[in-house]
Scaffold this motif. Structure first.
Motif, PDB file in Angstrom:
ATOM      1  N   ALA A 251      13.602  42.667  33.973  1.00  0.00           N
ATOM      2  CA  ALA A 251      14.779  41.827  34.514  1.00  0.00           C
ATOM      3  C   ALA A 251      15.388  41.060  33.204  1.00  0.00           C
ATOM      4  O   ALA A 251      16.615  40.407  33.438  1.00  0.00           O
ATOM      5  CB  ALA A 251      14.074  40.787  35.447  1.00  0.00           C
ATOM      6  N   LEU A 252      14.607  40.868  32.199  1.00  0.00           N
ATOM      7  CA  LEU A 252      15.140  40.302  30.730  1.00  0.00           C
ATOM      8  C   LEU A 252      16.346  40.956  30.539  1.00  0.00           C
ATOM      9  O   LEU A 252      16.964  40.323  29.417  1.00  0.00           O
ATOM     10  CB  LEU A 252      14.257  39.757  29.818  1.00  0.00           C
ATOM     11  N   THR A 253      16.707  42.137  30.730  1.00  0.00           N
ATOM     12  CA  THR A 253      17.702  42.639  30.298  1.00  0.00           C
ATOM     13  C   THR A 253      19.306  42.000  30.913  1.00  0.00           C
ATOM     14  O   THR A 253      20.210  41.880  30.543  1.00  0.00           O
ATOM     15  CB  THR A 253      18.055  44.123  30.679  1.00  0.00           C
ATOM     16  N   LEU A 254      18.858  41.410  31.960  1.00  0.00           N
ATOM     17  CA  LEU A 254      20.010  40.558  32.622  1.00  0.00           C
ATOM     18  C   LEU A 254      19.882  38.903  32.812  1.00  0.00           C
ATOM     19  O   LEU A 254      20.789  38.392  32.581  1.00  0.00           O
ATOM     20  CB  LEU A 254      20.160  41.307  34.119  1.00  0.00           C
ATOM     21  N   LEU A 255      18.792  38.500  32.715  1.00  0.00           N
ATOM     22  CA  LEU A 255      18.389  36.927  32.733  1.00  0.00           C
ATOM     23  C   LEU A 255      18.010  36.592  31.450  1.00  0.00           C
ATOM     24  O   LEU A 255      17.735  37.119  30.411  1.00  0.00           O
ATOM     25  CB  LEU A 255      17.299  36.951  33.728  1.00  0.00           C
ATOM     26  N   THR A 256      18.439  35.320  31.373  1.00  0.00           N
ATOM     27  CA  THR A 256      18.291  34.330  30.319  1.00  0.00           C
ATOM     28  C   THR A 256      16.559  34.552  29.741  1.00  0.00           C
ATOM     29  O   THR A 256      15.842  34.216  30.426  1.00  0.00           O
ATOM     30  CB  THR A 256      18.427  32.965  30.321  1.00  0.00           C
ATOM     31  N   LEU A 469      21.247  31.083  33.728  1.00  0.00           N
ATOM     32  CA  LEU A 469      20.238  32.269  34.114  1.00  0.00           C
ATOM     33  C   LEU A 469      20.815  33.518  33.441  1.00  0.00           C
ATOM     34  O   LEU A 469      19.834  34.744  33.577  1.00  0.00           O
ATOM     35  CB  LEU A 469      20.058  32.373  35.479  1.00  0.00           C
ATOM     36  N   LYS A 470      22.151  33.746  33.303  1.00  0.00           N
ATOM     37  CA  LYS A 470      22.709  35.032  32.976  1.00  0.00           C
ATOM     38  C   LYS A 470      22.581  35.246  31.391  1.00  0.00           C
ATOM     39  O   LYS A 470      22.879  34.406  30.575  1.00  0.00           O
ATOM     40  CB  LYS A 470      24.040  35.186  33.390  1.00  0.00           C
ATOM     41  N   ARG A 471      22.045  36.359  30.974  1.00  0.00           N
ATOM     42  CA  ARG A 471      21.576  36.718  29.516  1.00  0.00           C
ATOM     43  C   ARG A 471      23.056  36.874  28.677  1.00  0.00           C
ATOM     44  O   ARG A 471      23.788  37.650  29.331  1.00  0.00           O
ATOM     45  CB  ARG A 471      20.821  37.857  29.425  1.00  0.00           C
ATOM     46  N   THR A 472      23.242  35.992  27.627  1.00  0.00           N
ATOM     47  CA  THR A 472      24.353  36.201  26.961  1.00  0.00           C
ATOM     48  C   THR A 472      23.966  36.997  25.513  1.00  0.00           C
ATOM     49  O   THR A 472      24.963  37.591  24.956  1.00  0.00           O
ATOM     50  CB  THR A 472      25.014  35.010  26.792  1.00  0.00           C
ATOM     51  N   SER A 473      22.628  36.894  25.283  1.00  0.00           N
ATOM     52  CA  SER A 473      22.259  37.489  23.767  1.00  0.00           C
ATOM     53  C   SER A 473      22.295  38.956  23.853  1.00  0.00           C
ATOM     54  O   SER A 473      21.778  39.590  24.908  1.00  0.00           O
ATOM     55  CB  SER A 473      21.202  36.901  23.437  1.00  0.00           C
ATOM     56  N   ASP A 474      22.377  39.599  22.615  1.00  0.00           N
ATOM     57  CA  ASP A 474      22.184  40.836  22.498  1.00  0.00           C
ATOM     58  C   ASP A 474      20.720  41.295  22.315  1.00  0.00           C
ATOM     59  O   ASP A 474      19.983  40.321  21.921  1.00  0.00           O
ATOM     60  CB  ASP A 474      22.838  41.507  21.242  1.00  0.00           C
ATOM     61  N   TYR A 475      20.384  42.516  22.555  1.00  0.00           N
ATOM     62  CA  TYR A 475      18.927  42.757  22.351  1.00  0.00           C
ATOM     63  C   TYR A 475      18.913  44.348  21.829  1.00  0.00           C
ATOM     64  O   TYR A 475      19.702  44.944  22.113  1.00  0.00           O
ATOM     65  CB  TYR A 475      18.107  42.669  23.370  1.00  0.00           C
ATOM     66  N   MET A 476      17.670  44.452  21.149  1.00  0.00           N
ATOM     67  CA  MET A 476      17.457  46.224  20.761  1.00  0.00           C
ATOM     68  C   MET A 476      18.675  46.806  20.240  1.00  0.00           C
ATOM     69  O   MET A 476      19.132  47.826  20.498  1.00  0.00           O
ATOM     70  CB  MET A 476      17.289  46.742  22.104  1.00  0.00           C
ATOM     71  N   ASP A 477      19.204  45.921  19.187  1.00  0.00           N
ATOM     72  CA  ASP A 477      20.279  46.549  18.354  1.00  0.00           C
ATOM     73  C   ASP A 477      19.990  47.331  17.244  1.00  0.00           C
ATOM     74  O   ASP A 477      20.812  47.842  16.335  1.00  0.00           O
ATOM     75  CB  ASP A 477      21.546  45.473  18.029  1.00  0.00           C
ATOM     76  N   HIS A 478      18.635  47.489  17.121  1.00  0.00           N
ATOM     77  CA  HIS A 478      18.077  48.092  15.667  1.00  0.00           C
ATOM     78  C   HIS A 478      18.751  49.722  16.149  1.00  0.00           C
ATOM     79  O   HIS A 478      18.358  50.446  17.198  1.00  0.00           O
ATOM     80  CB  HIS A 478      16.792  47.972  15.671  1.00  0.00           C
ATOM     81  N   MET A 479      18.696  50.452  15.025  1.00  0.00           N
ATOM     82  CA  MET A 479      18.968  51.851  15.057  1.00  0.00           C
ATOM     83  C   MET A 479      18.151  52.870  15.717  1.00  0.00           C
ATOM     84  O   MET A 479      18.446  53.576  16.458  1.00  0.00           O
ATOM     85  CB  MET A 479      19.066  52.316  13.553  1.00  0.00           C
ATOM     86  N   ILE A 480      16.894  52.195  15.768  1.00  0.00           N
ATOM     87  CA  ILE A 480      15.896  53.317  16.458  1.00  0.00           C
ATOM     88  C   ILE A 480      16.218  53.175  18.065  1.00  0.00           C
ATOM     89  O   ILE A 480      15.743  54.378  18.799  1.00  0.00           O
ATOM     90  CB  ILE A 480      14.479  52.823  16.221  1.00  0.00           C
ATOM     91  N   PHE A 481      16.846  52.208  18.558  1.00  0.00           N
ATOM     92  CA  PHE A 481      16.878  52.134  20.020  1.00  0.00           C
ATOM     93  C   PHE A 481      18.353  52.860  20.316  1.00  0.00           C
ATOM     94  O   PHE A 481      18.777  52.677  21.475  1.00  0.00           O
ATOM     95  CB  PHE A 481      16.966  50.913  20.596  1.00  0.00           C
TER      96      PHE A 481
END
Length: 964
Positions: A251-256, A469-481
């Motif tokens: 859920a945290l891919t979408l939520l804050t 409640l809506k996520r605005t930050s990026d995540y998993m931007d490392h090359m491995i992902f």
């Protein structure tokens, strides 16, 4: 030639390593006329069983799998919409086949020898990075057992780290919308350590209460509602109250993320990241927190350090937190992780990448929203305003009853609570499933499902939640992902990491007290059958008839093997089993009006988790001395038992001892404890030396836990999963642990130990298969062979290294402690020997436990004489290398031991300036040439990694260099 139509090969002949001829040669070397004579010289006659175990006859592999298919078929695979932290998922085939079903991954041991564990360590760093990114936290560990126990660890850690002006605060507030199984575990864990739980609605939370130190919130909550907790967290901080979130990671891919709301700790499960439900486990929980708590985090953290050449390398960080060091000062008894499942979850994230994960989450939310809109057209009221995957539908009792009946007729399971039906969606659901749900609800209102045109509604679906409640930050931007999204690339990445790890597919792993035995293919095959993998732990019992039949048989068998009356399968690790056993003892004393009994007597040689578990169970630890021969000091035990007679709770003993000896006075020890009002808890770590020959019940214990991941063949998985059932005498049976949603336990049960009613149920078929295929005679022969193999190694190494402790007649049990301390005189440490063994193709035995400067060696019954000889040859050769230092033929600092292990990069380098040959470095014996295992890094600098703690993926620009 006469034809024999019966099976010619017993499973035990496949499981046990030595052949008949091998056994004769080994007995000759040992100096025993027969196996029976060896056992009589090893195990005190007074405690040997006088009759065979009452177990079924052994089955062949083919017959077992055929019969087990019938048992599995009794489980009904309905579509689950129950939720509560367990969801159907789609395990990518490349991960299923090449990780979960691959012995190269599941037979590796905990990564104590980091140089030969670089693949799984990288996979765990991927897991940690994924968790940190999705939760928005600064630090994450390498997984815990399940969401409920992870939440309990958060409660404990925040309690142990209260600020000075909150040191008297003992209240921990739990939102009533936290998952029910989590709340139950919190009750179990709070009671003995003095935490006062307060459960209620958030509008009753008084953050200004000076007695309050922490709060636990579910996000989204058990109803499915996502709430913006930012204001609550800010107010909590103003009052020096810490906050823990139990959050749905997908859920945290979408939520804050909770980290952006100011959370102190975030826990949860990664089960929906490609790990089957498995009727409750095993799954990898996660634990994320702030950098400020790094020295208090439970479990293990994988960090980045450097090797001897300055190259980046992975290893377990901050190992001073390990429980064998902290012992009774530990705030947690966690000594393992769920490595295999964490690897799967991390690989799932690598394969799908950030976009793929978000697409999966959006699909789940879209199906949920589509269902909500369809039900609204039928006149049903859905109460959740901001939701991810769960709907809360208001219904009266009559409609609920009809919905349940119609849903079951469609082979669907919903969640039902007074006045409501809950629907939780997951990755495996489709629009067709939504259509079926609409049909079920339509039937209860005598409407036609045709009034709901799902096709026309699909295109208008969007993700909308309240501001904040809506996520605005990026995540998993490392090359491995973002590199391995085609199956070919993913396959190669998995294989590349696998090739960096030494496991049982390469050679013997003779870790004392850890029993790295064969995990037979026939035992492992059923684990991934959908009949075991796709069941939710809270389905109606009639849908899990196969599981319940398995549980009943396994409980009966384990009770018979241990000589006890009943067994609980709930604890999902050995340490959990220890805690459960001690809590059962605590409940027993309380039932007799003796709640004041809180003294636990523990030998100085005990496993470190023993005192840690006792402290967690609210007991005070009193250490009992051992004598010069490694035996428990009987006089000291008697003196301390009598001194604490009024308050004696229990005596924790490992048998045979951690020193590898069957102590002659064990029955007398038990009698002393019983005479002084205590109960005897036997640590089952060494049951591998008891099965079929003696038992805890015969010896006089009251309760024991069993490491199914050791004695009963569940593989170590690179550091987890495990199972730690407890077996108890008749008078303790009524206190076995319960579960809030499924009846388990006795008549006066303690509250839950693990989140799922039967722990990690989907790996129980492994132990079931082992017992069924070995049969009573096979199990006995396995124990005899384990003792034979250990004494053979002792005999072969005896001319070169002293064995520290032996029994009354000079025999070892199933393991022995070999003493290397004399070599310190020439600068050789036991670590040098451990690292040099890598060059010979072996993982080191257990180092410096329970005695510093020694190795505890346990070969198990599964190793052949040829493999035992290779191992002995390696150590004998190393003794020769030490002699070269003693005689001045080799430099005291620049030698093969100090420079070990040697990598391919060293040997291929043009610059070879070492005072010995390349061949001596990497091919010290002829057999090594036939199957060389190359470590990918040189000896790792642990201190550097602790001083410079980094526990997320290395920077992308360094990745290529580190991968070489």
């Amino acid at each position: 030639m006469k034809i024999d139509l019966t099976p010619s090969v017993k499973f035990e002949d496949r499981h046990n390593g030595p052949s008949t001829n091998d056994v004769s040669e080994m007995l000759s070397k040992i100096g025993a006329a027969s196996i029976d004579e060896l056992i009589d010289q090893t195990i005190p006659k007074a405690i040997q069983l006088d009759q065979p175990l009452n177990l079924p006859e052994a089955k062949s592999e083919a017959a077992f799998l055929k019969d087990f298919r019938k048992m599995a078929a009794k489980n009904k695979i309905y579509k689950s919409f129950i939720g509560l932290g367990y969801y159907d998922t789609i395990t990518p085939g490349v991960i299923l086949r090449n990780v979960l079903e691959n012995p190269g991954w599941y037979t590796a041991y905990t990564p104590y020898q980091a140089e030969i564990a670089q693949g799984r360590l990288e996979a765990l760093v991927n897991f940690q990075t994924m968790v940190m990114d999705l939760t928005g936290m600064e630090l994450a560990n390498a997984s815990l057992l399940d969401e409920g126990t992870a939440a309990a660890e958060a409660m404990n850690m925040l309690f142990a780290t209260r600020p000075r002006d909150k040191k008297k605060a003992t209240k921990f507030f739990v939102d009533e919308k936290v998952f029910i199984q989590t709340k139950e575990i919190l009750k179990t864990r709070a009671l003995p350590i003095g935490v006062t739980l307060e459960e209620g609605p958030l509008d009753e939370l008084n953050l200004e209460d000076p007695e309050l130190y922490g709060v636990l919130l579910q996000y989204p909550n058990a109803d499915g509602e996502a709430i913006d907790y930012k204001a609550l967290v800010e107010k909590a901080k103003e009052n020096k109250v810490t906050t823990a979130f139990s959050a749905d990671l997908l859920a945290l891919t979408l939520l804050t993320p909770p980290g952006e709301m100011g959370a102190d700790v975030v826990v949860g499960t990664t089960q929906r990241f490609g790990v089957p439900m498995g009727f409750g486990g095993p799954h990898a929980a996660y634990f994320a927190t702030k950098d400020a708590y790094k020295r208090q985090v439970p479990g293990r953290i994988i960090g980045i350090s450097v090797d001897k050449d300055g190259n980046k390398a992975y290893r377990m960080a901050l190992q001073t937190r390990e429980q064998h060091i902290k012992r009774e000062r530990a705030t947690s008894n966690i000594c393992t992780a769920q490595v295999l499942l964490a690897v799967m979850a991390g690989m799932y994230a690598v394969y799908h990448g950030p976009k793929g994960l978000k697409d999966i989450a959006l699909k789940i939310h879209g199906l949920t929203k589509l269902t909500a809109q369809g039900l609204a057209k039928l006149g049903f009221e859905q109460e959740n305003k901001n939701y991810f995957d769960t709907l809360k539908i208001k219904v009266d009792d009559v409609k609920q009853s009809k919905i349940k009946a119609f849903a079951l007729s469609h082979e669907m399971n919903f969640r039902y609570e007074p006045g409501y039906v809950y629907l939780a969606f997951d990755e495996a659901k489709t629009v067709e499933d939504v259509q079926e749900i609409i049909e079920v609800f339509a039937r209860t209102t005598h409407s036609s499902a045709d009034v709901v045109d799902l096709a026309s509604m699909v295109d208008g679906l969007t993700f909308e939640v309240a501001e904040g409640l809506k996520r605005t930050s990026d995540y998993m931007d490392h090359m491995i992902f973002n590199a391995f999204h085609s199956e070919h690339e993913m396959l190669r990445y998995i294989k590349r990491l696998e090739n960096r790890d030494l496991s049982l597919v390469h050679s013997m792993i003779s870790l004392g007290s850890c029993t790295m035995k064969l995990n037979a293919t026939a035992e492992m095959i059923p684990v991934t059958w959908p009949e075991f993998g796709q069941l939710h732990p809270f389905v109606p019992q009639d849908q899990a008839a196969g599981y319940y039949a398995l549980f009943q048989d396994l409980r009966n068998w384990l009770s018979e093997i241990t000589g006890f009356a009943e067994t609980s399968l709930q604890p999902n690790s050995g340490a959990q089993g220890e805690f459960a056993g001690l809590m059962v003892i605590r409940a027993y004393h309380e039932s007799r009006g003796e709640s004041h009994r809180n003294i636990a007597l523990i030998p100085s040689s005990a496993h470190g988790t023993n005192p840690a578990s006792a402290v967690m169970a609210g007991m005070k630890v009193v250490i009992v001395k051992c004598d010069d021969k490694g035996n428990i000091d009987l006089a000291d035990l008697k003196e301390k038992a009598e001194k604490h007679q009024e308050n004696l709770s229990s005596f924790l003993v490992t048998y045979p001892s951690t020193h590898g000896v069957f102590e002659e006075a064990i029955r007398e020890m038990c009698q002393i404890v019983h005479e002084n009002g205590g109960q005897v808890y036997m640590d089952g770590a060494n049951m591998n030396a008891q099965v079929g020959l003696t038992s805890p019940g015969v010896i006089g214990a009251d309760v024991c836990h069993l490491n199914l991941h050791k004695t009963f063949c569940i593989p170590h998985g690179g550091g987890g999963p495990g199972m730690g059932p407890i077996c108890v005498a008749k008078h303790l049976e009524e206190f076995l642990p319960s579960s809030p949603l499924v009846k388990t336990g006795g008549q006066q049960p303690i509250s839950a130990i693990s989140a799922a009613p039967f722990g990690s149920a989907s790996i129980l078929p492994i132990s079931y298969a082992y017992i069924a295929m070995m049969g009573r005679e096979g199990l006995k022969h396995a124990t005899q062979t384990a003792i034979l193999n250990a004494n053979y190694i002792k005999a072969r190494l005896g001319e070169f290294f002293p064995t520290l402790y032996t029994g009354a007649q000079g025999r070892a049990a199933h393991e022995m402690i070999v003493d290397f301390r004399e070599f310190k005189a020439v600068g050789v440490e036991v670590e040098d020997i451990a690292k040099r063994l890598i060059d010979y193709g072996f993982h080191s035995p257990t180092v410096s436990f329970p005695v510093a400067g020694t190795m505890m060696i346990e070969p198990t019954e599964s190793e052949s004489k040829a493999e035992l000889d290779r191992f002995c040859d390696a150590l004998i050769s190393i003794r020769g290398e030490i002699r070269e230092i003693e005689e001045g033929k080799a430099d005291a600092e620049n030698n093969v031991l100090k420079n070990a292990p040697h990598t391919a990069g060293m040997v291929m380098s043009d610059a070879w300036d070492l005072p010995y040959s390349r061949e001596k470095a990497v091919y010290p014996l002829e057999y090594v040439k036939n199957s060389k295992f190359w470590p990918t890094v040189r000896r790792i600098d642990s201190a550097y990694g602790d001083r410079n703690l980094v526990c997320s993926c290395i920077p992308t620009e360094d990745y290529e260099e580190a991968s070489v």
